[in-house]
Design a protein around this motif. Structure first.
Motif, PDB file in Angstrom:
ATOM      1  N   CYS A  83       2.475  -0.040   4.061  1.00 16.70           N
ATOM      2  CA  CYS A  83       1.549   1.190   3.286  1.00 16.70           C
ATOM      3  C   CYS A  83      -0.212   0.677   2.909  1.00 16.70           C
ATOM      4  CB  CYS A  83       1.531   1.434   1.851  1.00 16.70           C
ATOM      5  SG  CYS A  83       0.335   2.576   1.233  1.00 16.70           S
ATOM      6  N   THR A  85      -2.804   2.534   1.408  1.00 17.57           N
ATOM      7  CA  THR A  85      -3.448   3.240   1.230  1.00 17.57           C
ATOM      8  C   THR A  85      -3.539   3.098  -0.484  1.00 17.57           C
ATOM      9  OG1 THR A  85      -2.686   4.882   2.206  1.00 17.57           O
ATOM     10  CG2 THR A  85      -3.664   6.083   0.895  1.00 17.57           C
ATOM     11  N   LEU A  86      -4.944   3.703  -1.022  1.00 22.17           N
ATOM     12  CA  LEU A  86      -5.561   3.100  -2.355  1.00 22.17           C
ATOM     13  C   LEU A  86      -4.485   2.614  -3.190  1.00 22.17           C
ATOM     14  CD1 LEU A  86      -8.542   2.328  -3.449  1.00 22.17           C
ATOM     15  CD2 LEU A  86      -8.820   5.070  -3.990  1.00 22.17           C
ATOM     16  N   SER A  87      -3.589   2.459  -3.373  1.00 19.81           N
ATOM     17  CA  SER A  87      -3.448   1.813  -4.606  1.00 19.81           C
ATOM     18  C   SER A  87      -2.424   0.827  -3.962  1.00 19.81           C
ATOM     19  CB  SER A  87      -1.772   2.829  -5.126  1.00 19.81           C
ATOM     20  OG  SER A  87      -2.481   4.452  -5.945  1.00 19.81           O
ATOM     21  N   CYS A  88      -1.876   0.378  -3.065  1.00 20.61           N
ATOM     22  CA  CYS A  88      -1.741  -0.213  -2.289  1.00 20.61           C
ATOM     23  C   CYS A  88      -2.569  -1.410  -2.026  1.00 20.61           C
ATOM     24  CB  CYS A  88      -0.811  -0.379  -0.956  1.00 20.61           C
ATOM     25  SG  CYS A  88       1.260   0.822  -1.464  1.00 20.61           S
ATOM     26  N   CYS A 124      -0.183   6.207   2.481  1.00 18.67           N
ATOM     27  CA  CYS A 124       0.584   6.351   1.119  1.00 18.67           C
ATOM     28  C   CYS A 124       2.769   6.739   1.506  1.00 18.67           C
ATOM     29  CB  CYS A 124       0.084   7.316   0.014  1.00 18.67           C
ATOM     30  SG  CYS A 124       1.262   7.242  -1.622  1.00 18.67           S
ATOM     31  N   LEU A 125       3.042   5.995   1.033  1.00 21.59           N
ATOM     32  CA  LEU A 125       5.190   5.985   1.191  1.00 21.59           C
ATOM     33  C   LEU A 125       5.328   6.338   0.252  1.00 21.59           C
ATOM     34  CD1 LEU A 125       5.798   3.774   3.660  1.00 21.59           C
ATOM     35  CD2 LEU A 125       5.626   5.780   3.645  1.00 21.59           C
ATOM     36  N   ALA A 126       4.302   6.731  -1.206  1.00 21.93           N
ATOM     37  CA  ALA A 126       4.839   7.655  -2.363  1.00 21.93           C
ATOM     38  C   ALA A 126       5.860   6.770  -2.923  1.00 21.93           C
ATOM     39  CB  ALA A 126       6.151   8.782  -2.344  1.00 21.93           C
ATOM     40  N   ALA A 127       5.449   5.030  -3.404  1.00 26.31           N
ATOM     41  CA  ALA A 127       5.843   4.190  -3.835  1.00 26.31           C
ATOM     42  C   ALA A 127       4.468   3.732  -4.310  1.00 26.31           C
ATOM     43  CB  ALA A 127       6.691   3.146  -2.664  1.00 26.31           C
ATOM     44  N   CYS A 128       3.668   4.195  -4.766  1.00 30.63           N
ATOM     45  CA  CYS A 128       2.404   3.627  -5.044  1.00 30.63           C
ATOM     46  C   CYS A 128       2.172   2.707  -6.418  1.00 30.63           C
ATOM     47  CB  CYS A 128       1.271   5.007  -5.657  1.00 30.63           C
ATOM     48  SG  CYS A 128       1.376   6.098  -4.531  1.00 30.63           S
ATOM     49  N   MET A 133       3.644  -2.268  -0.871  1.00 25.43           N
ATOM     50  CA  MET A 133       4.902  -1.959  -0.807  1.00 25.43           C
ATOM     51  C   MET A 133       4.993  -2.202   0.507  1.00 25.43           C
ATOM     52  SD  MET A 133       5.258   0.515   0.304  1.00 25.43           S
ATOM     53  CE  MET A 133       6.646   1.951  -0.101  1.00 25.43           C
TER      54      MET A 133
ATOM     55  N   GLY B  92      -1.016   7.563  -4.096  1.00 26.89           N
ATOM     56  CA  GLY B  92      -1.505   7.740  -5.580  1.00 26.89           C
ATOM     57  C   GLY B  92      -0.113   8.884  -6.132  1.00 26.89           C
TER      58      GLY B  92
HETATM   59  S1  FES Z   1      -0.650   4.286  -1.656  1.00 29.55           S
HETATM   60 FE1  FES Z   1       0.828   2.492  -1.044  1.00 29.55          FE
HETATM   61  S2  FES Z   1       2.065   3.850  -1.622  1.00 29.55           S
HETATM   62 FE2  FES Z   1       1.242   5.488  -2.648  1.00 29.55          FE
END
Ligand code: FES
Ligand SMILES: Cc1cc2nc3c(=O)[nH]c(=O)nc-3n(C[C@H](O)[C@H](O)[C@H](O)COP(=O)(O)O)c2cc1C
Ligand code: SF4
Lengths: 159, 460
Positions: A83, A85-88, A124-128, A133, B92
């Motif tokens: 993943c 996306t931003l949080s990762c 984003c895989l819903a594990a932010c 991850m 998020g």
């Molecule tokens: S940003 Fe990686 S799981 Fe949501």
């Protein structure tokens, strides 16, 4: 046509059809069933699905190409999605991805020479909250360190 | 005010908290039984309206009101459907997954009650394909409930048949948009439909349908058990018709990221510092309040609401971090509550790179039906790429705003706004940082997203 589902999957297909008011609704679940067996969705499979569901092959093709999780070509024995996306990304996803590329000797989208692993990125895989991850086949691996990644990749390339 | 609750999450840490026996030990399925045992539809809808459950999927629409939009009475030739949105793809956001994995029976019970409320006999739970454990737990719960006679032709001995099925997508963020989701459920490409008709007129399979987010439906048994009004009053924003308790998520640069359940009225400061354990590696720079489509707030933003009529008036002059997280309060702040899952950026992170990351996401996920969205999202990302590569000029910042403005209001679905609004938010809140970044080719900025030393000891 030579493609056929295993008997267990055939009975699963019948059960799937019973969930919906029409056959078209089974398109995505049945494509999943075929991919589970074959590893990817070939032209032949799309035509087989169309035939089985009594819908046009063009429709099935349109669906299969819309969704990113249907493989339109053969892939490795194991699938790795990192993943990004931003949080990762805030927790090291880029470094993790580069580490995977180096370790496996492939670029994103590629499959290792021995056919063991296909490396891809995911959104984003819903594990932010457990970033960074990656998903390996059906499992999530969370709060990863580079050492964790090494252990996981070693296991995959050996199996 | 921080008041943690345990309605959905009481068994989250129990190893078999997801099983039927654990759910029933805590009083599970009593509400479904009560409803099917003779509650009138009117009484149910009234109670749900009083509960002020605002949709947990992003738009914050009142759930009870949505149920009441269904045509009544149902016509035999036009069966109604309940469709549960568990596509959970908004960057998020990671709250629905915890319910499916750890409390799936609340979803099944919510579906039984929801079906009765809207006159449906079938519910489909649309789960994104990647969530294999979630699907397994939901199917497990459905089968357990079925074996006990809580689903099927005569649930709880009543004659109100209910079936619940899990349906999966195959990887496409846009399928979270409710009409795209309906197409995907029907076995089609996940492309959003023009509205009207709204799902309540022509939804799944062309029939009247209600689409509820998974958390929205999962909290229904709790609200019924407490009574709608009492449930609503858990919230500090009861007077704004934003009731109850809900799940809050926090991720990014915080010490203890996670999902937490609390009464509505929690503030960002409480979410970040009390629940999230405070900012990791520096000071708070900014926070995206509820999933990536919500415009970003800066740590130093103050509320400006001198008008007594504004829902923000009580917080006039205070920090935005101290405003209760509510649908209307956050809309009035110029952002959105969204999914209530915040992404936190410390001042060690570069806001230009954060926007670059998100704009790549939107370019990738546009379904391509509308030119302003398809071309606009690609164009925005190209310019962001040039900025990050040190090849852009200051004027291009205005071009970015123009492109985003042209997406707004010109698309089939809200994905367009979901792309344009965060873009405009970044450009407005970080104009100076963007200008400096361009002028110094990134040298003015930490130019990274990850905290220094994140993978300390390993070669990065
Ligand atoms: S940003 Fe990686 S799981 Fe949501
Ligand atoms: C681009 C886009 C993506 C969305 N993704 C989701 C999602 O993943 N989950 C969800 O519940 N709602 C999502 N929504 C909102 C749904 O369209 C819909 O409003 C929601 O499912 C209604 O449920 P609620 O009223 O209970 O919130 C999305 C909307 C848009 C425009
Ligand atoms: S706004 Fe974007 S995502 Fe929505 S229908 Fe148009 S092109 Fe597709």
């Amino acid at each position: 046509m030579t493609f056929a589902l295993t008997p267990e999957r055939e009975s699963h297909l019948a059960e799937i059809l019973s969930r919906y008011p029409n056959r078209m609704a089974a398109t995505i679940p049945v494509l999943h069933l075929c991919q589970e067996q074959n590893g990817w969705v070939s032209e032949e499979i799309m035509e087989w699905v169309a035939h089985r569901l009594g819908i046009s092959a063009a429709h099935v093709k349109g669906v299969a190409t819309f969704y990113t999780l249907f493989n339109k070509e053969p892939v490795g024995r194991h699938q790795v999605w990192v993943c990004r996306t931003l949080s990762c990304a805030l927790n090291g996803a880029d470094a993790l991805l580069h580490h995977c590329e180096k370790r496996l000797g492939v670029h994103v989208g590629g499959t290792t020479k021995d056919g063991s692993v296909t490396l891809r990125t995911a959104e984003c895989l819903a594990a932010c909250g457990q970033a960074p991850m990656m998903q390996v086949d059906r499992d999530y691996h969370e709060n990863l360190t580079l050492a964790d990644v090494d252990t996981i990749l070693d296991r995959l390339t050996r199996s | 005010m921080l008041r943690q609750t345990k309605y959905l999450s009481s068994r989250y840490n129990e190893p078999d908290g997801w099983s039927l026996s654990a759910y029933e030990r805590d009083g599970g399925y009593k509400q479904a039984k009560r409803v099917l045992g003779g509650m009138t539809r009117d009484a149910l809808i009234e109670d749900m309206k009083a509960a002020n459950i605002r949709g947990r999927g992003g738009a914050g629409f009142a759930m009870g009101v949505k149920w009441s939009f269904m045509p009544w009475p149902p016509k035999p030739e036009k069966p109604h459907y309940l469709v549960i949105n568990a596509d959970e793809g908004e960057p998020g956001t990671f709250k629905d997954r915890t319910i499916m994995e750890k409390n799936p029976h609340s979803v099944v019970e919510g579906c039984i009650i929801g079906c009765y409320g809207i006159g449906a006999h079938t519910a489909y739970i649309y789960v994104r394909d990647e969530l294999h454990l979630s699907k397994e737990r939901l199917w497990g719960a459905i089968n357990e409930a079925k074996a006990k006679g809580y689903l099927g032709k005569n649930p709880f001995g009543s004659d109100y048949a209910v079936e619940v099925f899990v349906h999966t997508g195959a990887g496409a963020y846009i399928c979270g948009e409710e009409t795209a989701l309906l197409n995907s459920l029907e076995g089609k490409r996940g492309e959003p439909r023009l509205k009207p008709p709204f799902p309540a007129q022509a939804g799944a399979f062309g029939m009247p349908s209600t689409v509820n987010n998974l958390e929205t439906i999962a909290i229904v048994p709790t609200a019924l058990e407490m009574g709608g009004d009492a449930f609503s009053k858990l919230s500090e924003l009861h007077n704004l018709k934003d009731g109850g308790s809900r799940l809050f998520g926090v991720s990014g640069h915080v010490n203890t990221p996670g999902v937490f359940e609390a009464c509505v009225g929690l503030t960002l400061r409480e979410l970040i510092y009390d629940l999230g354990g405070g900012v990791k590696g520096g000071k708070l720079l900014a926070v995206i309040p509820g999933g990536s489509s919500c415009p970003i707030l800066r740590a130093d933003d103050l509320v400006s609401a001198p008008n007594e009529k504004s829902p923000l008036f009580p917080w006039n002059g205070k920090s935005v971090l101290d405003v209760p997280l509510g649908v209307d309060t956050f809309r009035a702040l110029g952002t959105m509550l969204g999914t209530c899952c915040a992404i936190v950026l410390s001042d060690q992170a570069c806001p230009v790179l954060a926007m670059h990351n998100l704009m790549r996401f939107y370019r990738h996920e546009s379904c391509g039906q509308c030119t302003p969205c398809r071309e606009g999202s690609a164009w925005i990302f190209r310019i962001m790429d040039r900025i990050v590569a040190g090849q852009a000029s200051i004027e291009e910042l205005d071009r970015l705003s123009e492109i985003a403005d042209n997406i707004m209001g010109n698309t089939i679905c809200a994905f367009g706004e979901g792309t344009a609004m965060p873009a405009l938010g970044f450009l407005k809140k970080f104009r100076r940082e963007f200008e400096q970044y361009i002028l110094t080719r990134g040298k003015s900025s930490p130019n990274r997203l990850t905290l220094p030393g994140h993978f300390a000891g390993a070669a990065e």
